[in-house]
Design an enzyme around this catalytic site. Sequence first.
Site, PDB file in Angstrom:
ATOM      1  N   GLU A   1      17.465  -8.489   6.643  1.00  0.00           N
ATOM      2  CA  GLU A   1      16.428  -7.448   6.567  1.00  0.00           C
ATOM      3  C   GLU A   1      16.326  -6.669   7.871  1.00  0.00           C
ATOM      4  O   GLU A   1      16.130  -5.463   7.863  1.00  0.00           O
ATOM      5  CB  GLU A   1      15.068  -8.065   6.214  1.00  0.00           C
TER       6      GLU A   1
ATOM      7  N   TYR B   1       7.046  -4.998   5.040  1.00  0.00           N
ATOM      8  CA  TYR B   1       8.194  -5.032   4.126  1.00  0.00           C
ATOM      9  C   TYR B   1       9.035  -6.293   4.352  1.00  0.00           C
ATOM     10  O   TYR B   1       9.314  -7.057   3.424  1.00  0.00           O
ATOM     11  CB  TYR B   1       9.060  -3.776   4.335  1.00  0.00           C
TER      12      TYR B   1
ATOM     13  N   ASP C   1       8.843   0.022   0.386  1.00  0.00           N
ATOM     14  CA  ASP C   1       9.634   0.856   1.286  1.00  0.00           C
ATOM     15  C   ASP C   1       9.931   2.177   0.592  1.00  0.00           C
ATOM     16  O   ASP C   1       9.337   2.484  -0.452  1.00  0.00           O
ATOM     17  CB  ASP C   1      10.939   0.138   1.695  1.00  0.00           C
TER      18      ASP C   1
END
Length: 355
Positions: free
Chosen positions: A42, A125, A143
Amino acid sequence: MEITTVAAKRFSEKLLEWHHQHNTRSLPWKGVKDPYKIWLSEVILQQTRAMQGLPYYVLFIEKWPDINALAAAPHEEVFRAWQGLGYYSRCKNMLVTARIIATQYGGVFPAQYAHILALKGIGAYTASAIASFAFGLPHAVVDGNVYRILSRYLGIPDSIDTTQGKKLFATVATAMLHQEDSAAYNQAIMDFGATVCIPAKPGCSSCPLQEGCYAFRNNVTNSFPVRSKKLTIKTRHFGYVILECNGEIWLHKREAGDIWENLHEPYLIEHTGPVDAEFVKNELAQYQYALNGHIQHISTEKQRLTHQHIHFYFFHVRLTQKLPIAHGNWLSKKQLGKLAFPKSLFKVFDLHLLR
Ligand code: SF4
């Protein structure tokens, strides 16, 4: 905005059905339960396309297979492995977080959403992705993909770039989440946004959500998501002069408050317009005694960042003696090989100086 449970369920189940039957997007971090690997992927994928981030993910996992290995890695080595990915504050925050987990959590990734969110460089997120993928917690990712899909599907007229709009989208995303299988739902919505409900020319004709989609029914997919602000882009001109004396190069470590913090660069002349050899000569006039021969123009490059367009003008100057310039060091070419540089500089160094 009111969303009924029935409408949310219809949306999330259709999305999951698509995920299980048609989602063929395969990436090495998909389906992984290890929070370290999820977090790493991520962080790499923030502001980076999956295909560009893929070799970095593989390299990081090979070099540092767990959080303790990364936490113990030398700072320069990690920055060098990150080189080329850009947005170096991600790398800096990643190291801080790895070291916090190693020292304060005994090397075990925290399993509570609030604890994950409190870590450096982890926003809502990434925290939701880790919480749902690794621990099955019901937190929805939000997002650009999610803004686009939800605004189109529900016809949300609120701007995605205002505090109020962001709050609204976070609430809507939570309402739409498939509570029992948050991991699959989050993966599905990420992949759906990357492959079907894409920004330009979305695949509406074969979209399983088309029946309930506001934008499709009203033929207004291009009007969503709504933005209120226009992005202001600054243009900058960087004249880089590679000063070389007896095989050593003068380098400066960039400081906080601007792009590329902690990365290295040669002598920089930032100007309001293009930089040519004559301009460099005037800038270096006080060091005339040490200039040996002409100022060689190496190349001119351009780089587009989200908020800045940068023009680079590279020059090479051989000196008869080292210049007494503050805030930098003279380093051998061998030492240069161990440092991290912004991507555009690395290319020039690699092509002209390190071979
Ligand atoms: S119908 Fe089109 S706009 Fe609506 S969700 Fe599907 S791809 Fe996106």
